[in-house]
Design an enzyme around this catalytic site. Structure first.
Site, PDB file in Angstrom:
ATOM      1  N   ASP A 144      -4.517  -3.779   3.181  1.00 19.17           N
ATOM      2  CA  ASP A 144      -4.223  -5.143   3.599  1.00 19.17           C
ATOM      3  C   ASP A 144      -5.544  -5.831   3.916  1.00 19.17           C
ATOM      4  O   ASP A 144      -6.353  -5.295   4.679  1.00 19.17           O
ATOM      5  CB  ASP A 144      -3.330  -5.158   4.838  1.00 19.17           C
ATOM      6  CG  ASP A 144      -1.924  -4.631   4.563  1.00 19.17           C
ATOM      7  OD1 ASP A 144      -1.599  -4.370   3.389  1.00 19.17           O
ATOM      8  OD2 ASP A 144      -1.156  -4.492   5.525  1.00 19.17           O
ATOM      9  N   ASP A 185      10.288  -8.034   1.402  1.00 19.84           N
ATOM     10  CA  ASP A 185       9.935  -7.651   2.768  1.00 19.84           C
ATOM     11  C   ASP A 185      11.100  -8.016   3.664  1.00 19.84           C
ATOM     12  O   ASP A 185      11.773  -9.036   3.453  1.00 19.84           O
ATOM     13  CB  ASP A 185       8.682  -8.406   3.230  1.00 19.84           C
ATOM     14  CG  ASP A 185       7.438  -7.968   2.465  1.00 19.84           C
ATOM     15  OD1 ASP A 185       7.326  -6.771   2.170  1.00 19.84           O
ATOM     16  OD2 ASP A 185       6.591  -8.823   2.168  1.00 19.84           O
TER      17      ASP A 185
END
Length: 139
Positions: free
Chosen positions: A8, A129
Site C-alpha cells: 500500500d 472492498d
C-alpha cells in the site's frame, strides 16, 4: 493457490492503515521499489500495489512510481486505487502494469467495466472492498 503480496503506497511510502483509517497509519518502508524487490527475492510470482492517495483523491497519484516498480520487476504487477476512468486504465497499463483493479468505478459505472473488459480482457478485474458487511467505495 496463488499468494499475492501487497504494498500500500501513501505519500510515496509503504504503509498499512488500521482498518482502512488514514489517521491510523504504520510506515513499513520509504522505498516501495525496495520493498517490491524484497517480495520478489522471497519468491513472489505477482505483486499487488494499492495507490492509497489515488483511492482517496479519485484518480491515480503514484502512476510514475508504480510504473517504475512494474518495469523493474520480472513478475506481473497489478494495481488498484483511484482507477475510475478509461484514461486512468490506459495510464496504468501504459506504465507496464499487467492488471488494473476497479472497485469504486465498478459500483458507480458498471458500463465502464463492461467496455473495459471487452477492450482489455483479463487486464481488467473487479475488486470488492467491504466494511461491516457492506461494499465500501472511494478509499
Amino acid at each position: 493457490m496463488e499468494i499475492i503480496p501487497a504494498i500500500d503506497i501513501r505519500d510515496g511510502r509503504c504503509v498499512r492503515l488500521f482498518q482502512g483509517d488514514f489517521a491510523q497509519e504504520t510506515i513499513y518502508g520509504d522505498s516501495p521499489l525496495h520493498v517490491a524487490q524484497g517480495w520478489l527475492d522471497q519468491g513472489a510470482t505477482r505483486l499487488h500495489l494499492v495507490d492509497l492517495d489515488g483511492a482517496r483523491s479519485g484518480s491515480p497519484v503514484h502512476a510514475e512510481l508504480i510504473g517504475t516498480i512494474a518495469k523493474a520487476l520480472p513478475i506481473p504487477v497489478q494495481v488498484g486505487g483511484g482507477i475510475r476512468t478509461e484514461a486512468d486504465i490506459e495510464l496504468m497499463l501504459s506504465q507496464g502494469v499487467a492488471r488494473v483493479i476497479l472497485g469504486t468505478a465498478a459500483v458507480r459505472d458498471p458500463a465502464l467495466v463492461e467496455r473495459m473488459a471487452k477492450r482489455f480482457g483479463d487486464a481488467v478485474i473487479v475488486g470488492v472492498d467491504a466494511r461491516d458487511g457492506l461494499v465500501a467505495t472511494a478509499g
